[in-house]
Design an enzyme around this catalytic site. Structure first.
Site, PDB file in Angstrom:
ATOM      1  N   ALA A  22       0.858  -1.187   0.000  1.00 41.64           N
ATOM      2  CA  ALA A  22       0.000   0.000   0.000  1.00 41.64           C
ATOM      3  C   ALA A  22       0.896   1.239   0.000  1.00 41.64           C
ATOM      4  O   ALA A  22       1.877   1.283  -0.726  1.00 41.64           O
ATOM      5  CB  ALA A  22      -0.974  -0.045   1.174  1.00 41.64           C
ATOM      6  N   SER A  23       0.617   2.216   0.840  1.00 40.86           N
ATOM      7  CA  SER A  23       1.324   3.494   0.732  1.00 40.86           C
ATOM      8  C   SER A  23       2.776   3.454   1.199  1.00 40.86           C
ATOM      9  O   SER A  23       3.503   4.433   0.994  1.00 40.86           O
ATOM     10  CB  SER A  23       0.565   4.582   1.497  1.00 40.86           C
ATOM     11  OG  SER A  23      -0.599   4.949   0.783  1.00 40.86           O
ATOM     12  N   VAL A  24       3.235   2.360   1.791  1.00 43.00           N
ATOM     13  CA  VAL A  24       4.671   2.209   2.012  1.00 43.00           C
ATOM     14  C   VAL A  24       5.390   2.237   0.662  1.00 43.00           C
ATOM     15  O   VAL A  24       6.572   2.577   0.574  1.00 43.00           O
ATOM     16  CB  VAL A  24       4.971   0.908   2.787  1.00 43.00           C
ATOM     17  CG1 VAL A  24       6.467   0.711   2.984  1.00 43.00           C
ATOM     18  CG2 VAL A  24       4.278   0.951   4.163  1.00 43.00           C
TER      19      VAL A  24
END
Length: 335
Positions: free
Chosen positions: A64-66
């Protein structure tokens, strides 16, 4: 655990923090790196409930946003190559964007200060397929407005990072997954990390996402926006992310100047304790980013001065693991 904690006490502490992930439930993989060495490298629970596959250090989770730190690194590599400038207007690379976006620069996209409209909020009912980064551009072409004057405020923007992936493609002449693989993943030995597209290579050792629905775990692995790559489409494991973390201490991938750009505050955020660089949140001495998407909750937290990193990857919809990572780190930070 008064005083200096032993290795056994630290392991017991992490086991206690991760207790809810043990057993026949969606699981987690956790890595604690201290002075470049794995102090904790463990997994709990299941990566695939249907097949009975246990989670492991090699399990690949959708970050995801990592993923945003990798998108930012790709842009910084292209800037080092002289292929683009951080202050380039975005319309230099994506000229189909409307006039209202003319002041937006690559810097604004990286730092969430563009004011771009959130693409998730303007998906028409007729657009029923799973979106790609190019679909995000098409959606924004119809939005001749911004939330605020670019550069004047902060608003977290998945739209901006989807556009950054498209800029990487146009500046490099390669598709985004190939650029990441050839310029970041393979040089660092992250052989099992990839930006996943359905027509491309399968995800090795894949974790499937789950959500707790009416007291039972249900597979909820994909949403309409899961295939957008620039804002969150990378799969990786704690094993590969250890190699990524190591590269952030020296010049093997990014120059000192580029790393400073990524790790230095470019803006305040809507949380007074958090600032934002390029793909990284900054809180005191820590650099971190979380990632939340359908069926996955992840976080990577670094304390560079203490040479300490905690990575928590999970394949379930709750809880958000940032506080968990801070709890895991506490014995090392205290000692």
């Amino acid at each position: 655990m008064a005083g200096c904690t032993t290795s056994a006490e630290r392991i017991a502490h992490v086991d206690a923090v991760m207790e809810r992930y043990a057993g026949t439930v969606p699981g987690a993989s956790v890595l604690v790196l201290h002075d470049g060495q794995p102090a904790i490298r463990r997994a709990w629970g299941m990566s695939d409930l249907e097949s009975g596959m246990q989670a492991a250090p090699s399990t690949n989770y959708r970050l995801a946003s990592v993923s945003k730190q990798f998108t930012a690194a790709a842009i910084l590599l292209l800037a080092e190559d002289g292929r683009l400038e951080i202050e380039d207007p975005v319309r230099t690379w994506l000229p189909s964007l409307p006039e209202a976006t003319a002041p937006v620069t690559i810097h604004h996209l990286l730092s969430h200060t563009s004011g771009l409209v959130d693409y998730e909020d303007v998906i028409p009912e007729s657009m029923t397929w799973q979106l790609r980064d190019a679909d995000v551009l098409r959606l924004l072409e119809s939005q001749d407005r911004t939330y605020f004057a670019p550069g004047s405020d902060y608003r977290y923007s998945n739209s901006g990072y989807a556009l950054l992936a498209l800029i990487v493609e146009r500046a490099s002449g390669q598709d985004f997954p190939t650029f990441l693989r050839e310029r970041i993943f393979l040089p660092l030995g992250m052989a099992n990390t990839l930006a996943y597209v359905r027509e491309g290579p399968p995800v090795p050792n894949r974790a499937w996402g789950y959500s707790l629905v009416d007291g039972a775990w249900q597979r909820t692995d994909q949403s309409q926006t899961s295939a957008v790559l620039g804002d969150g489409g990378i799969y990786s494991s704690i094993e590969d992310l250890a190699r990524w973390d190591a590269a952030l201490y020296d010049d093997r991938l990014l120059s000192r100047t580029s790393r400073a750009l990524a790790f230095t505050s470019a803006t305040t955020t809507d949380d007074p304790t958090v600032e934002y660089g390029y793909g990284w949140r900054i809180t005191g001495q820590s650099l971190w980013h979380s990632g939340e998407t359908m069926g996955f909750r992840n976080v990577l937290v670094r304390w560079p001065e203490q040479r300490l990193t905690v990575i928590v990857l999970t394949n379930r919809n709750d809880p958000e693991p940032y506080r968990m990572a801070l709890d895991i780190a506490e014995p090392w930070l205290r000692d």
